[in-house]
Motif scaffolding. Structure first.
Motif, PDB file in Angstrom:
ATOM      1  N   ARG A 245       0.830  -1.215   0.000  1.00 27.54           N
ATOM      2  CA  ARG A 245       0.000   0.000   0.000  1.00 27.54           C
ATOM      3  C   ARG A 245       0.861   1.261   0.000  1.00 27.54           C
ATOM      4  O   ARG A 245       0.652   2.178  -0.809  1.00 27.54           O
TER       5      ARG A 245
ATOM      6  N   ASP B 277      -6.174   2.191  -0.162  1.00 26.02           N
ATOM      7  CA  ASP B 277      -6.554   1.793   1.194  1.00 26.02           C
ATOM      8  C   ASP B 277      -7.776   0.871   1.185  1.00 26.02           C
ATOM      9  O   ASP B 277      -7.843  -0.087   1.971  1.00 26.02           O
TER      10      ASP B 277
ATOM     11  N   GLU C 238      -7.820  11.086   1.505  1.00 24.99           N
ATOM     12  CA  GLU C 238      -7.814   9.643   1.779  1.00 24.99           C
ATOM     13  C   GLU C 238      -9.142   9.038   1.367  1.00 24.99           C
ATOM     14  O   GLU C 238     -10.211   9.614   1.610  1.00 24.99           O
TER      15      GLU C 238
ATOM     16  N   ASN D   1     -10.825   5.282   1.884  1.00 22.61           N
ATOM     17  CA  ASN D   1     -10.703   3.925   2.384  1.00 22.61           C
ATOM     18  C   ASN D   1     -12.045   3.212   2.306  1.00 22.61           C
ATOM     19  O   ASN D   1     -12.983   3.703   1.674  1.00 22.61           O
TER      20      ASN D   1
END
Length: 413
Positions: free
Chosen positions: A127, A142, A225, A227
């Motif tokens: 990752r 993610d 981000e 996820n």
């Protein structure tokens, strides 16, 4: 494994009975095995970590560096004491029958946990490695890693239960299928997040680094981000908004990527002109407007066309309303157009126009529609403010008025 017999001899010589000797011997041998396993683990971690670090420093790829940062070497080093325990415990249990099943099950569970930790650290290194690759920097890595981790831990839990209760894996999976409805309810957000992550990635709806606006959640900033469960947006006031990943496909949002990748950023704003201030241009006023450099050539050409039309059609110009005429608002629109075309901060290859909007009770909206060359927010605002500063200051030169509420009149009423 002859060293396992020394404890029996030692406690027997001290005068303990046979049962006590057996129990004390088992306990002592377990302690000795744990100590030796710890020493082997300590040495293996030192050697393996140093070896992988040395190799990582000499190789061109950075993937092995991320393996070091995620403690992969330490987890792999645990395999050496595990192998030692694997060899010694059967010998130990062969002589001491008590607690054999407990130690055997504990060892199997630890083996599964250890492999899960190793695989997890490898995927975490992967990752981090992909996140620093330009090709994958804007992808929701993610989410994919979290899905793999969840699947691994699910198989791990299945294995733990099977070992602890001596349940066959097939039997356990069959029972698991019967309670799948409850599991779907418990992991609803995770499942929806996984579906959303795949949809967002496949359709290229959002990338890390995109500027998005979601009014429902008060988000207006850059995506930092993505996820499995949430999307984090760093707003322009440096606050962070956390949004459910599924909301990206269930709710509407604005992605500014197209603007950032285009050749300009749109300026679309209007000013309100009082309709009562709009009038025809008197012939004696033409000399005044001809002094405005942006209108000089236009007035010479336009007025000639108007005069020729009126003469050809025998228009009675004793009344200004008759025939074709120039208006102060029309000249103002033409002036703005000429001003925008000469402005260095605008992209002339993209749409550029000045237009009327539907008149309202507040006046006549005159909209400026164009694109700035500079797309950086601060510079864009400066260019737009510079344009409208000039336009607002120019209104009075055309004998026009900008609409404003008369607060003093409202207070009197």
């Amino acid at each position: 494994m002859e060293f396992l017999n020394w404890a029996d001899t030692f406690f027997h010589d001290l005068g303990f009975n046979k049962e006590t000797v057996a129990n004390l011997g088992l306990f002592t041998n377990i302690i000795v095995i744990i100590i030796i396993a710890y020493i082997i683990d300590f040495i293996a971690k030192k050697i393996l970590t140093q070896a992988i670090t040395t190799v990582a420093n000499k190789t061109k790829t950075s993937f092995d560096d991320y393996l070091v940062n995620n403690n992969t070497a330490k987890y792999i080093a645990h395999l050496f004491p595990l192998y030692f325990i694997y060899l010694t415990v059967p010998v130990l249990l062969d002589k001491y029958s008590t607690s054999d099943k407990f130690l055997e099950k504990g060892l199997k569970i630890y083996i599964i946990l250890l492999f899960l930790w190793i695989i997890r650290s490898v995927f975490r290194a992967l990752r981090d490695y992909l996140k620093h690759k330009p090709r994958y920097k804007d992808k929701p890595i993610d989410s994919y890693i979290q899905v793999v981790t969840i699947v691994l831990w699910m198989f791990g839990v299945f294995s733990f239960v099977s070992i602890l209760f001596n349940i066959k894996t097939i039997t356990f999976l069959t029972a698991f299928g019967s309670i799948s409805a409850i599991i779907i309810l418990v992991f609803r957000d995770t499942i929806l997040g996984f579906v959303a992550s795949i949809t967002v990635s496949v359709n290229d709806m959002v990338r890390i680094g995109d500027w998005i606006t979601i009014d429902k959640f008060g988000a207006d900033g850059d995506v930092i981000e993505i996820n499995l469960a949430t999307v984090k947006v760093r707003n322009f006031d440096n606050t962070t908004t956390t949004i459910p990943t599924y909301s990206l496909i269930s709710d509407s949002f604005k992605n500014w990527r197209g603007m950032q990748n285009s050749d300009g950023r749109r300026i679309k704003r209007y000013i309100l002109i009082k309709s009562s201030s709009v009038k025809f241009i008197q012939p004696e006023e033409l000399n005044y407007y001809s002094k405005i450099q942006e209108l000089t050539s236009y007035l010479n050409h336009r007025q000639t066309d108007i005069d020729n039309y009126n003469e050809t059609n025998n228009i009675d110009k004793t009344l200004l309303l008759n025939g074709r005429n120039l208006t102060n608002l029309g000249l103002f629109r033409k002036y703005i157009m000429q001003y925008l075309q000469s402005h260095p901060g605008l992209n002339k290859e993209m749409m550029l126009m000045v237009r009327h909007l539907q008149p309202t009770e507040k006046g006549i909206p005159i909209e400026i529609y164009c694109f700035s060359k500079d797309k950086v927010w601060e510079n864009y605002e400066h260019i737009m403010a510079d344009i409208f500063d000039h336009i607002i200051a120019s209104v009075k030169y055309f004998d026009l008025e900008i609409f404003e509420f008369n607060l003093s009149h409202q207070i009197k009423n």
